[in-house]
Design a protein around this motif. Structure first.
Motif, PDB file in Angstrom:
ATOM      1  N   TRP A   1       3.027 -26.158 -15.081  1.00 19.42           N
ATOM      2  CA  TRP A   1       3.494 -27.493 -15.469  1.00 19.42           C
ATOM      3  C   TRP A   1       2.476 -28.175 -16.388  1.00 19.42           C
ATOM      4  O   TRP A   1       2.842 -28.783 -17.394  1.00 19.42           O
ATOM      5  N   ALA A   2       1.198 -28.047 -16.066  1.00 16.52           N
ATOM      6  CA  ALA A   2       0.149 -28.709 -16.853  1.00 16.52           C
ATOM      7  C   ALA A   2       0.118 -28.208 -18.290  1.00 16.52           C
ATOM      8  O   ALA A   2      -0.078 -28.996 -19.228  1.00 16.52           O
ATOM      9  N   VAL A   3       0.311 -26.912 -18.485  1.00 19.76           N
ATOM     10  CA  VAL A   3       0.212 -26.351 -19.845  1.00 19.76           C
ATOM     11  C   VAL A   3       1.575 -26.227 -20.516  1.00 19.76           C
ATOM     12  O   VAL A   3       1.677 -25.676 -21.615  1.00 19.76           O
ATOM     13  N   ALA A   4       2.611 -26.740 -19.867  1.00 15.24           N
ATOM     14  CA  ALA A   4       3.975 -26.720 -20.429  1.00 15.24           C
ATOM     15  C   ALA A   4       4.402 -25.308 -20.797  1.00 15.24           C
ATOM     16  O   ALA A   4       5.092 -25.089 -21.797  1.00 15.24           O
ATOM     17  N   GLY A   5       3.997 -24.340 -19.980  1.00 17.77           N
ATOM     18  CA  GLY A   5       4.423 -22.963 -20.197  1.00 17.77           C
ATOM     19  C   GLY A   5       3.704 -22.224 -21.306  1.00 17.77           C
ATOM     20  O   GLY A   5       4.077 -21.096 -21.630  1.00 17.77           O
ATOM     21  N   VAL A   6       2.667 -22.819 -21.898  1.00 18.68           N
ATOM     22  CA  VAL A   6       1.921 -22.156 -22.974  1.00 18.68           C
ATOM     23  C   VAL A   6       0.954 -21.152 -22.348  1.00 18.68           C
ATOM     24  O   VAL A   6      -0.022 -21.539 -21.697  1.00 18.68           O
ATOM     25  N   LEU A   7       1.247 -19.862 -22.534  1.00 13.98           N
ATOM     26  CA  LEU A   7       0.434 -18.802 -21.936  1.00 13.98           C
ATOM     27  C   LEU A   7      -0.102 -17.872 -23.017  1.00 13.98           C
ATOM     28  O   LEU A   7       0.510 -17.728 -24.077  1.00 13.98           O
ATOM     29  N   PRO A   8      -1.212 -17.208 -22.757  1.00 12.25           N
ATOM     30  CA  PRO A   8      -1.776 -16.281 -23.757  1.00 12.25           C
ATOM     31  C   PRO A   8      -0.879 -15.059 -23.940  1.00 12.25           C
ATOM     32  O   PRO A   8      -0.214 -14.608 -22.999  1.00 12.25           O
ATOM     33  N   ASP A   9      -0.879 -14.502 -25.160  1.00 14.01           N
ATOM     34  CA  ASP A   9      -0.222 -13.224 -25.391  1.00 14.01           C
ATOM     35  C   ASP A   9      -1.000 -12.102 -24.707  1.00 14.01           C
ATOM     36  O   ASP A   9      -0.411 -11.104 -24.292  1.00 14.01           O
ATOM     37  N   LEU A  10      -2.308 -12.271 -24.613  1.00 11.42           N
ATOM     38  CA  LEU A  10      -3.159 -11.282 -23.954  1.00 11.42           C
ATOM     39  C   LEU A  10      -4.231 -12.005 -23.157  1.00 11.42           C
ATOM     40  O   LEU A  10      -4.863 -12.943 -23.648  1.00 11.42           O
ATOM     41  N   THR A  11      -4.430 -11.552 -21.928  1.00 10.93           N
ATOM     42  CA  THR A  11      -5.536 -12.026 -21.103  1.00 10.93           C
ATOM     43  C   THR A  11      -6.430 -10.833 -20.800  1.00 10.93           C
ATOM     44  O   THR A  11      -5.974  -9.818 -20.287  1.00 10.93           O
TER      45      THR A  11
ATOM     46  N   ASP B   1       0.367 -19.405  -5.373  1.00  5.90           N
ATOM     47  CA  ASP B   1       1.665 -19.767  -5.939  1.00  5.90           C
ATOM     48  C   ASP B   1       1.731 -21.252  -6.266  1.00  5.90           C
ATOM     49  O   ASP B   1       2.260 -21.650  -7.309  1.00  5.90           O
ATOM     50  N   GLU B   2       1.197 -22.077  -5.384  1.00  5.27           N
ATOM     51  CA  GLU B   2       1.207 -23.526  -5.616  1.00  5.27           C
ATOM     52  C   GLU B   2       0.365 -23.879  -6.838  1.00  5.27           C
ATOM     53  O   GLU B   2       0.771 -24.690  -7.680  1.00  5.27           O
ATOM     54  N   ILE B   3      -0.809 -23.282  -6.936  1.00  6.11           N
ATOM     55  CA  ILE B   3      -1.678 -23.574  -8.083  1.00  6.11           C
ATOM     56  C   ILE B   3      -1.062 -23.038  -9.364  1.00  6.11           C
ATOM     57  O   ILE B   3      -1.156 -23.676 -10.423  1.00  6.11           O
ATOM     58  N   ALA B   4      -0.409 -21.879  -9.300  1.00  7.01           N
ATOM     59  CA  ALA B   4       0.251 -21.331 -10.492  1.00  7.01           C
ATOM     60  C   ALA B   4       1.328 -22.283 -10.994  1.00  7.01           C
ATOM     61  O   ALA B   4       1.463 -22.500 -12.210  1.00  7.01           O
ATOM     62  N   ARG B   5       2.108 -22.843 -10.082  1.00  9.50           N
ATOM     63  CA  ARG B   5       3.150 -23.796 -10.489  1.00  9.50           C
ATOM     64  C   ARG B   5       2.539 -25.050 -11.103  1.00  9.50           C
ATOM     65  O   ARG B   5       3.032 -25.572 -12.113  1.00  9.50           O
ATOM     66  N   LEU B   6       1.464 -25.535 -10.496  1.00  6.49           N
ATOM     67  CA  LEU B   6       0.775 -26.712 -11.035  1.00  6.49           C
ATOM     68  C   LEU B   6       0.238 -26.433 -12.435  1.00  6.49           C
ATOM     69  O   LEU B   6       0.401 -27.244 -13.355  1.00  6.49           O
ATOM     70  N   GLN B   7      -0.380 -25.275 -12.611  1.00  2.79           N
ATOM     71  CA  GLN B   7      -0.941 -24.919 -13.912  1.00  2.79           C
ATOM     72  C   GLN B   7       0.141 -24.747 -14.966  1.00  2.79           C
ATOM     73  O   GLN B   7      -0.006 -25.188 -16.111  1.00  2.79           O
TER      74      GLN B   7
ATOM     75  N   ALA C   1      -8.617 -32.069  -4.993  1.00  3.75           N
ATOM     76  CA  ALA C   1      -8.991 -32.875  -6.160  1.00  3.75           C
ATOM     77  C   ALA C   1      -9.513 -31.985  -7.279  1.00  3.75           C
ATOM     78  O   ALA C   1      -9.213 -32.210  -8.459  1.00  3.75           O
ATOM     79  N   GLU C   2     -10.274 -30.963  -6.910  1.00  5.15           N
ATOM     80  CA  GLU C   2     -10.794 -30.011  -7.886  1.00  5.15           C
ATOM     81  C   GLU C   2      -9.640 -29.354  -8.648  1.00  5.15           C
ATOM     82  O   GLU C   2      -9.653 -29.261  -9.886  1.00  5.15           O
ATOM     83  N   ALA C   3      -8.617 -28.908  -7.910  1.00  3.51           N
ATOM     84  CA  ALA C   3      -7.463 -28.264  -8.540  1.00  3.51           C
ATOM     85  C   ALA C   3      -6.750 -29.208  -9.502  1.00  3.51           C
ATOM     86  O   ALA C   3      -6.329 -28.810 -10.594  1.00  3.51           O
ATOM     87  N   LEU C   4      -6.605 -30.454  -9.103  1.00  2.00           N
ATOM     88  CA  LEU C   4      -5.919 -31.427  -9.952  1.00  2.00           C
ATOM     89  C   LEU C   4      -6.742 -31.775 -11.188  1.00  2.00           C
ATOM     90  O   LEU C   4      -6.189 -31.967 -12.281  1.00  2.00           O
ATOM     91  N   LEU C   5      -8.058 -31.837 -11.042  1.00  2.00           N
ATOM     92  CA  LEU C   5      -8.907 -32.103 -12.200  1.00  2.00           C
ATOM     93  C   LEU C   5      -8.823 -30.973 -13.214  1.00  2.00           C
ATOM     94  O   LEU C   5      -8.740 -31.213 -14.429  1.00  2.00           O
ATOM     95  N   TYR C   6      -8.827 -29.740 -12.740  1.00  2.00           N
ATOM     96  CA  TYR C   6      -8.682 -28.606 -13.657  1.00  2.00           C
ATOM     97  C   TYR C   6      -7.318 -28.640 -14.351  1.00  2.00           C
ATOM     98  O   TYR C   6      -7.205 -28.328 -15.544  1.00  2.00           O
ATOM     99  N   ALA C   7      -6.271 -29.007 -13.620  1.00  2.00           N
ATOM    100  CA  ALA C   7      -4.949 -29.105 -14.227  1.00  2.00           C
ATOM    101  C   ALA C   7      -4.908 -30.210 -15.282  1.00  2.00           C
ATOM    102  O   ALA C   7      -4.309 -30.044 -16.354  1.00  2.00           O
ATOM    103  N   ALA C   8      -5.542 -31.340 -15.003  1.00  2.00           N
ATOM    104  CA  ALA C   8      -5.597 -32.433 -15.969  1.00  2.00           C
ATOM    105  C   ALA C   8      -6.314 -31.992 -17.238  1.00  2.00           C
ATOM    106  O   ALA C   8      -5.892 -32.304 -18.362  1.00  2.00           O
ATOM    107  N   ASP C   9      -7.413 -31.250 -17.065  1.00  2.00           N
ATOM    108  CA  ASP C   9      -8.144 -30.740 -18.223  1.00  2.00           C
ATOM    109  C   ASP C   9      -7.235 -29.874 -19.091  1.00  2.00           C
ATOM    110  O   ASP C   9      -7.187 -30.027 -20.317  1.00  2.00           O
ATOM    111  N   LYS C  10      -6.491 -28.973 -18.465  1.00  2.00           N
ATOM    112  CA  LYS C  10      -5.652 -28.060 -19.241  1.00  2.00           C
ATOM    113  C   LYS C  10      -4.495 -28.791 -19.913  1.00  2.00           C
ATOM    114  O   LYS C  10      -4.131 -28.476 -21.059  1.00  2.00           O
ATOM    115  N   ALA C  11      -3.897 -29.746 -19.234  1.00  2.00           N
ATOM    116  CA  ALA C  11      -2.801 -30.503 -19.841  1.00  2.00           C
ATOM    117  C   ALA C  11      -3.265 -31.199 -21.117  1.00  2.00           C
ATOM    118  O   ALA C  11      -2.609 -31.121 -22.166  1.00  2.00           O
TER     119      ALA C  11
END
Length: 199
Positions: free
Chosen positions: A115-125, A107-113, A58-68
């Motif tokens: 999807w949540a952010v629609a592929g929007v990733l930072p140029d630099l982390t 890997d599972e969380i990366a795929r979830l994330q 549930a924690e993982a899904l809540l974080y994904a919802a926040d990012k979406a």
């Protein structure tokens, strides 16, 4: 750009310093954080960090919802308007904390994330790397649910941040988070200047 790292690494300080430097350079800057960068995010932050028990999945899904929600309503519009977005945590925190720390599978969380952010990733982390011991010494007596986890948890989180950085060195800058804040900031500015982001 995203600042990542364990609890107590000094991300908030570096976000503030970088945003000021970008502003002096004439850039339009949006500063945000996750979770908590929207009204919904603030409610999710309260649930996952300060509420009663939340199961790992549930924690993982809540974080994904926040990012979406955050990407749709804050980050994507800012990027479309030409702003530089500087965020305190982003998808890598979920991959490290829930994927590695909670042992849900990176890997599972990366795929979830993704999807949540629609592929929007930072140029630099920028990963501010600190040991669990250093992080614990900086956090103080009052800690949220994740901060209060043991050193084994924080060691797994740290190692996964470093693993992510090693896998894509062109998109990551790893900095010694135990250094003085001004030295960390200088290293970040030097990297961005060399990349042509700051002049």
């Amino acid at each position: 750009m995203a600042f990542e790292g364990g609890d107590g690494a000094g991300k908030s300080t570096q976000v503030t310093l970088l945003a000021a430097a970008l502003g002096r350079g004439g850039r339009d800057v949006l500063v945000t954080r996750q979770p908590g960068g929207t009204e919904l995010g603030a409610q999710i932050r309260q649930l996952v960090l300060h509420g009663d028990h939340v199961s790992a999945r549930a924690e993982a899904l809540l974080y994904a919802a926040d990012k979406a929600h955050h990407v749709d309503t804050v980050i994507a519009p800012a990027l479309a308007a030409g702003a530089v977005v500087v965020t305190d945590r982003y998808v890598d925190s979920s991959i490290a904390y829930q994927g590695a720390g909670r042992d849900l599978g990176a890997d599972e969380i990366a795929r979830l994330q993704d999807w949540a952010v629609a592929g929007v990733l930072p140029d630099l982390t920028i990963v501010l790397d600190v040991t669990p011991e250093v992080g614990r010494s900086r956090r103080g007596a009052v800690q949220d649910r994740l901060e209060a986890e043991g050193d084994d948890f924080h060691a797994a989180v740290r190692e996964h941040f470093l693993l992510l950085a090693r896998a894509a060195p062109q998109r990551y800058l790893v900095v010694d988070g135990s250094a003085a804040p001004e030295l960390i900031h200088a290293e970040v500015v030097a990297w961005l200047s060399a990349a042509g982001v700051l002049s």
